[in-house]
Design a protein around this motif. Structure first.
Motif, PDB file in Angstrom:
ATOM      1  N   GLN A  59     -10.504   0.625   4.116  1.00  0.00           N
ATOM      2  CA  GLN A  59     -11.428  -0.088   3.234  1.00  0.00           C
ATOM      3  C   GLN A  59     -10.673  -0.804   2.118  1.00  0.00           C
ATOM      4  O   GLN A  59     -10.954  -1.967   1.813  1.00  0.00           O
ATOM      5  N   ASP A  60      -9.684  -0.131   1.528  1.00  0.00           N
ATOM      6  CA  ASP A  60      -8.900  -0.763   0.462  1.00  0.00           C
ATOM      7  C   ASP A  60      -8.112  -1.958   0.990  1.00  0.00           C
ATOM      8  O   ASP A  60      -8.019  -2.999   0.332  1.00  0.00           O
ATOM      9  N   THR A  73     -14.412 -12.698   6.269  1.00  0.00           N
ATOM     10  CA  THR A  73     -14.776 -11.335   6.642  1.00  0.00           C
ATOM     11  C   THR A  73     -13.538 -10.642   7.159  1.00  0.00           C
ATOM     12  O   THR A  73     -12.867 -11.168   8.050  1.00  0.00           O
ATOM     13  N   SER A  87      -9.581 -15.124  -0.148  1.00  0.00           N
ATOM     14  CA  SER A  87     -10.551 -15.855  -0.961  1.00  0.00           C
ATOM     15  C   SER A  87      -9.853 -16.649  -2.064  1.00  0.00           C
ATOM     16  O   SER A  87     -10.181 -17.820  -2.303  1.00  0.00           O
ATOM     17  N   SER A 137       0.858  -1.196   0.000  1.00  0.00           N
ATOM     18  CA  SER A 137       0.000   0.000   0.000  1.00  0.00           C
ATOM     19  C   SER A 137       0.889   1.240   0.000  1.00  0.00           C
ATOM     20  O   SER A 137       1.884   1.321   0.717  1.00  0.00           O
ATOM     21  N   ALA A 164      -8.880  -3.829   3.610  1.00  0.00           N
ATOM     22  CA  ALA A 164      -9.822  -4.911   3.917  1.00  0.00           C
ATOM     23  C   ALA A 164     -10.190  -5.679   2.645  1.00  0.00           C
ATOM     24  O   ALA A 164     -10.219  -6.919   2.642  1.00  0.00           O
ATOM     25  N   TRP A 165     -10.447  -4.960   1.550  1.00  0.00           N
ATOM     26  CA  TRP A 165     -10.773  -5.617   0.280  1.00  0.00           C
ATOM     27  C   TRP A 165      -9.603  -6.453  -0.206  1.00  0.00           C
ATOM     28  O   TRP A 165      -9.772  -7.586  -0.669  1.00  0.00           O
ATOM     29  N   SER A 166      -8.388  -5.893  -0.128  1.00  0.00           N
ATOM     30  CA  SER A 166      -7.200  -6.634  -0.584  1.00  0.00           C
ATOM     31  C   SER A 166      -6.998  -7.901   0.234  1.00  0.00           C
ATOM     32  O   SER A 166      -6.737  -8.980  -0.318  1.00  0.00           O
ATOM     33  N   ALA A 188      -9.240  -9.585   2.051  1.00  0.00           N
ATOM     34  CA  ALA A 188     -10.321 -10.543   1.787  1.00  0.00           C
ATOM     35  C   ALA A 188     -10.161 -11.196   0.418  1.00  0.00           C
ATOM     36  O   ALA A 188     -10.404 -12.401   0.265  1.00  0.00           O
ATOM     37  N   THR A 189      -9.734 -10.430  -0.573  1.00  0.00           N
ATOM     38  CA  THR A 189      -9.557 -10.975  -1.923  1.00  0.00           C
ATOM     39  C   THR A 189      -8.456 -12.028  -1.955  1.00  0.00           C
ATOM     40  O   THR A 189      -8.637 -13.117  -2.529  1.00  0.00           O
ATOM     41  N   TRP A 222      -5.319   2.853   3.686  1.00  0.00           N
ATOM     42  CA  TRP A 222      -6.753   3.128   3.635  1.00  0.00           C
ATOM     43  C   TRP A 222      -7.469   1.878   4.098  1.00  0.00           C
ATOM     44  O   TRP A 222      -7.399   0.845   3.421  1.00  0.00           O
TER      45      TRP A 222
END
Length: 193
Positions: free
Chosen positions: A139-140, A182, A150, A132, A142-144, A146-147, A137
């Motif tokens: 939210q960014d 999550t 997954s 990063s 968390a998405w990274s 989780a992705t 950030w």
């Protein structure tokens, strides 16, 4: 968690939160059949306080390096403690682990379900943080996180934390572990005197 939020909203503003009491109160109001692990945290001054049941949890990163990880509570491998209602049996007694950790300005807290931590090592989350640019950030991140978790969960070639733990128990498991994923990320901002 919706019952937990309702319990929090019923508290007087400024009152310290008793995490265990609030979690157990929320659990007592839950009517759905089934079970879940849970991890809740609060910031009191420079102390991160937490209540944890099972294998959900969190990690704290300082300077993009892992400095703390909450412990897992399980009856035996892949059978975590949980909150829930069991058909015909009702609610069972719950073991809630309480703890605290000193945090500093800018620490990054990554909370997640077991699907995150069964499919990502702390060192891999460090790599995501290091990639990063500038200030993280939430939210960014968390998405990274989780992705990547997954993608790892469905890989048959990834030597996941779950696979390594299974092997140490004499259980054969190849690849990641498909599970709920999550991720919640927060950056600590302390009130400056």
């Amino acid at each position: 968690m919706s019952n937990y939020l309702a319990s929090l909203r019923s508290l007087n503003p400024g009152r310290a939160v008793d995490l265990k009491e609030t979690l157990l109160k929320a659990h007592s109001k839950t009517a759905a059949t089934g079970s879940s692990t849970a991890c809740v945290v609060s910031l009191e001054g420079d102390r991160l306080c937490y209540a944890n049941v099972g294998d959900s949890g969190f990690m704290v990163f300082r300077g993009k390096r892992l400095v703390y990880r909450s412990s897992t509570q399980q009856n035996y491998f892949n059978r975590p403690f949980s909150l829930g209602n069991w058909a015909g049996e009702g609610k069972r007694p719950v073991s809630v682990f309480l703890g605290e950790f000193d945090v500093e300005q800018g620490d990054v807290v990554v909370a997640g379900s077991d699907g995150v931590f069964d499919n990502l090592f702390g060192s891999e989350i460090e790599e995501i943080l290091q990639e990063s640019d500038g200030e993280p950030w939430p939210q960014d991140l968390a998405w990274s996180i989780a992705t990547v978790a997954s993608m790892n969960s469905v890989s048959q070639e990834y030597d996941s934390p779950f696979a390594i733990a299974a092997e140490s128990e004499g259980i054969e498991h190849v690849g990641g572990k498909i599970d709920d994923i999550t991720a919640i990320v927060a950056v600590i901002e302390l009130d400056q005197p």
